[in-house]
Design an enzyme around this catalytic site. Structure first.
Site, PDB file in Angstrom:
ATOM      1  CG  ASP A  12      -1.760   1.187   1.368  1.00  0.00           C
ATOM      2  OD1 ASP A  12      -2.424   1.557   0.387  1.00  0.00           O
ATOM      3  OD2 ASP A  12      -1.773   1.791   2.459  1.00  0.00           O
ATOM      4  CG  ASP A  14      -1.363   7.714   0.373  1.00  0.00           C
ATOM      5  OD1 ASP A  14      -0.486   8.569   0.250  1.00  0.00           O
ATOM      6  OD2 ASP A  14      -2.100   7.344  -0.566  1.00  0.00           O
TER       7      ASP A  14
END
Length: 212
Positions: A12, A14
């Protein structure tokens, strides 16, 4: 003869690799939308180097609905993703592929209507992960999705990968599991830690124990 499948870690963006953008005056917390916003979180460079040295292929899969919502142009998302890849390259880290879901089910005022759709790639759906597994020739049994929210764990489950969670009890996104993972077994990760480098060590150790 086909090359053997490789172990990989799909990451991922953020809250996992980089910090959110925090506006103290407005009290707003948003995803990075400019190259100047790139701030690697503590332990990320060290943890990625450890995973790379252990033999994991590294890739990124990120939900970025800002263009669908009319908040930022798609070009800003692309530039920011490339800035992250370049920043990691300066640390000796190779990101082999990036997948970005630009969609949002409802969209928003001024957004691109073509992106307002219930797609198959937006996490928690596994579309981006399955695409990366296929493109990079990953071995699902030895590969991971690492993120900071329940949607990342659910996407991992849907793609047949193991799930690593950067987990801090104080974050509001973790409210659904404050009663314990036993209440919602589907979002129980296979490994968790509060810092990326600590989580990376657990993934490395799991690879040493995995068959193949």
């Amino acid at each position: 003869m086909n090359a053997p499948a490789r172990p990989g870690v799909i990451l991922d963006r953020d809250g996992t690799l980089i910090d959110f953008v925090r506006d103290a005056e407005l009290g707003a917390v948003v995803s990075a939308f400019h190259p100047d916003h790139i701030r690697l979180l503590p332990g990320v460079a060290q943890g990625l180097a450890l995973l790379q040295d252990a033999g994991f292929v590294l890739a990124i899969a990120t939900n970025q609905p800002g263009a669908a919502k009319g908040q930022i142009p798609e070009s800003a998302i692309t530039r920011t993703n490339q800035a992250l890849v370049d920043a990691l390259a300066r640390e000796g880290i190779r990101i082999e592929a990036v997948r970005t879901c630009l969609h949002h089910p409802e969209g928003g005022p001024g957004g691109d209507p073509a992106l307002a759709t219930d797609c198959g790639c937006r996490k928690p759906k596994p579309g981006m992960l399955l695409s990366l597994v296929d493109e990079l020739g990953l071995d699902p049994a030895r590969s991971w999705m690492v993120g900071d929210a329940a949607v990342d764990v659910l996407a991992a489950r849907g793609a047949g990968l193991r799930a690593g969670l950067l987990f801090e009890w104080g974050r509001c996104e973790m409210c659904p599991v404050r009663g314990g993972f036993d209440e919602i077994p589907m979002i129980r990760p296979d490994a968790s830690a509060s810092r990326f480098d600590e989580l990376a060590r657990r993934l490395r150790d799991s690879l040493a124990m995995a068959p193949g």
